[in-house]
Design a protein around this motif. Structure first.
Motif, PDB file in Angstrom:
ATOM      1  N   GLU A  75       0.872  -1.175   0.000  1.00  0.00           N
ATOM      2  CA  GLU A  75       0.000   0.000   0.000  1.00  0.00           C
ATOM      3  C   GLU A  75       0.910   1.226   0.000  1.00  0.00           C
ATOM      4  OE1 GLU A  75      -2.368  -0.181   3.525  1.00  0.00           O
ATOM      5  OE2 GLU A  75      -3.365  -2.038   2.924  1.00  0.00           O
ATOM      6  N   ARG A  77       0.966   5.441   0.120  1.00  0.00           N
ATOM      7  CA  ARG A  77       0.287   6.723   0.319  1.00  0.00           C
ATOM      8  C   ARG A  77       1.198   7.818  -0.215  1.00  0.00           C
ATOM      9  NH1 ARG A  77      -0.570   4.243   5.180  1.00  0.00           N
ATOM     10  NH2 ARG A  77      -2.697   3.535   5.501  1.00  0.00           N
ATOM     11  N   LEU A  78       0.624   8.721  -0.959  1.00  0.00           N
ATOM     12  CA  LEU A  78       1.399   9.843  -1.496  1.00  0.00           C
ATOM     13  C   LEU A  78       1.212  11.080  -0.632  1.00  0.00           C
ATOM     14  CD1 LEU A  78       0.697   9.559  -5.347  1.00  0.00           C
ATOM     15  CD2 LEU A  78       2.483   8.451  -3.988  1.00  0.00           C
ATOM     16  N   THR A  81      -1.551  14.428  -4.096  1.00  0.00           N
ATOM     17  CA  THR A  81      -2.348  13.670  -5.064  1.00  0.00           C
ATOM     18  C   THR A  81      -2.900  14.551  -6.183  1.00  0.00           C
ATOM     19  OG1 THR A  81      -4.303  13.868  -3.646  1.00  0.00           O
ATOM     20  CG2 THR A  81      -2.981  11.840  -3.446  1.00  0.00           C
ATOM     21  N   LEU A  86       0.540  12.570  -9.381  1.00  0.00           N
ATOM     22  CA  LEU A  86       0.103  11.241  -9.800  1.00  0.00           C
ATOM     23  C   LEU A  86       0.833  10.809 -11.078  1.00  0.00           C
ATOM     24  CD1 LEU A  86      -3.757  11.597  -9.230  1.00  0.00           C
ATOM     25  CD2 LEU A  86      -2.092  10.464  -7.732  1.00  0.00           C
ATOM     26  N   MET A 104      -4.018   2.314  -9.083  1.00  0.00           N
ATOM     27  CA  MET A 104      -4.461   3.472  -8.317  1.00  0.00           C
ATOM     28  C   MET A 104      -5.760   3.068  -7.630  1.00  0.00           C
ATOM     29  SD  MET A 104      -5.545   7.298  -9.525  1.00  0.00           S
ATOM     30  CE  MET A 104      -3.937   7.734 -10.150  1.00  0.00           C
ATOM     31  N   ALA A 106      -9.140   3.725  -4.852  1.00  0.00           N
ATOM     32  CA  ALA A 106     -10.059   4.615  -4.142  1.00  0.00           C
ATOM     33  C   ALA A 106     -10.160   4.019  -2.742  1.00  0.00           C
ATOM     34  CB  ALA A 106     -11.414   4.654  -4.828  1.00  0.00           C
ATOM     35  N   SER A 107      -9.239   4.405  -1.878  1.00  0.00           N
ATOM     36  CA  SER A 107      -9.109   3.768  -0.577  1.00  0.00           C
ATOM     37  C   SER A 107      -8.422   4.717   0.388  1.00  0.00           C
ATOM     38  CB  SER A 107      -8.288   2.476  -0.744  1.00  0.00           C
ATOM     39  OG  SER A 107      -8.165   1.791   0.473  1.00  0.00           O
ATOM     40  N   ARG A 108      -8.032   4.199   1.542  1.00  0.00           N
ATOM     41  CA  ARG A 108      -7.291   5.005   2.514  1.00  0.00           C
ATOM     42  C   ARG A 108      -5.838   5.169   2.083  1.00  0.00           C
ATOM     43  NH1 ARG A 108      -4.479   1.190   5.205  1.00  0.00           N
ATOM     44  NH2 ARG A 108      -5.391  -0.873   5.342  1.00  0.00           N
ATOM     45  N   PHE A 109      -5.407   4.442   1.050  1.00  0.00           N
ATOM     46  CA  PHE A 109      -4.085   4.615   0.440  1.00  0.00           C
ATOM     47  C   PHE A 109      -4.300   4.897  -1.044  1.00  0.00           C
ATOM     48  CE2 PHE A 109      -5.174   0.160   0.813  1.00  0.00           C
ATOM     49  CZ  PHE A 109      -4.975  -0.352  -0.464  1.00  0.00           C
ATOM     50  N   ASP A 110      -3.262   5.339  -1.718  1.00  0.00           N
ATOM     51  CA  ASP A 110      -3.413   5.803  -3.099  1.00  0.00           C
ATOM     52  C   ASP A 110      -3.111   4.751  -4.162  1.00  0.00           C
ATOM     53  OD1 ASP A 110      -4.033   8.573  -2.377  1.00  0.00           O
ATOM     54  OD2 ASP A 110      -1.996   8.555  -1.573  1.00  0.00           O
ATOM     55  N   TYR A 111      -2.141   3.865  -3.882  1.00  0.00           N
ATOM     56  CA  TYR A 111      -1.752   2.839  -4.849  1.00  0.00           C
ATOM     57  C   TYR A 111      -1.566   1.501  -4.149  1.00  0.00           C
ATOM     58  CZ  TYR A 111      -0.747   6.383  -8.378  1.00  0.00           C
ATOM     59  OH  TYR A 111      -0.858   7.407  -9.285  1.00  0.00           O
TER      60      TYR A 111
END
Length: 154
Positions: A75, A77-78, A81, A86, A104, A106-111
């Motif tokens: 996971e 996180r950036l 964003t 991105l 990518m 749609a969550s609490r992390f980005d990738y």
């Protein structure tokens, strides 16, 4: 090529199922298995290729026999964003061969990355030297796979 769904009839679906399992099958054998003659089967394959439904034919490799048995899901996180951040991340992650997949989210992390290496020490090196150094990475969290129950296929 568009990203709209392609209308697949039962013969198209049968072609895709067989090719996904056995990409090197002859057109004659494929036609026999799906219940059509060779010419219509080849015409359908060509149409599926031109429509972008079939994107490639490739060999499926055994990563374990190639010394790449360790799989980790990471996971990421950036810190930023916005679109430029991105795009910078997307471009840079493509250069890391150990990253087998990058999604990518749609969550609490980005990738979410699927990373394949030889062992945990190789993974630690890739994480520390390459993944953590990607543009705008703020944090990572690793999940190590113990066994692949199902991979690939349609």
């Amino acid at each position: 090529m568009t990203n709209t769904p392609f209308d697949l009839d039962r013969f198209d679906q049968a072609i895709l199922r067989v090719l996904a399992a056995e990409g090197r099958i002859s057109a004659t054998e494929l036609a026999r298995r799906i219940g059509l003659s060779k010419s219509p089967t080849q015409a359908r394959m060509k149409r599926l290729e031109e429509a972008g439904v079939i994107t490639a034919y490739r060999a499926q490799l055994d990563p374990i026999k190639m010394g790449q048995a360790h799989v980790a899901f990471v996971e990421v996180r950036l810190s930023d964003t916005r679109e430029a951040a991105l795009q910078a991340f997307n471009k840079a992650v493509l250069a890391i061969p150990e990253v087998e997949q990058c999604h990518m989210m749609a969550s609490r992390f980005d990738y979410l990355l699927k990373v394949r290496t030889g062992d945990i020490q190789d993974y630690r090196r890739v994480l520390g030297e390459r993944i953590s150094a990607l543009p705008h990475v703020a944090s990572t969290s690793t999940h190590v796979a113990m066994e692949a129950v199902k991979e690939a296929g349609v």
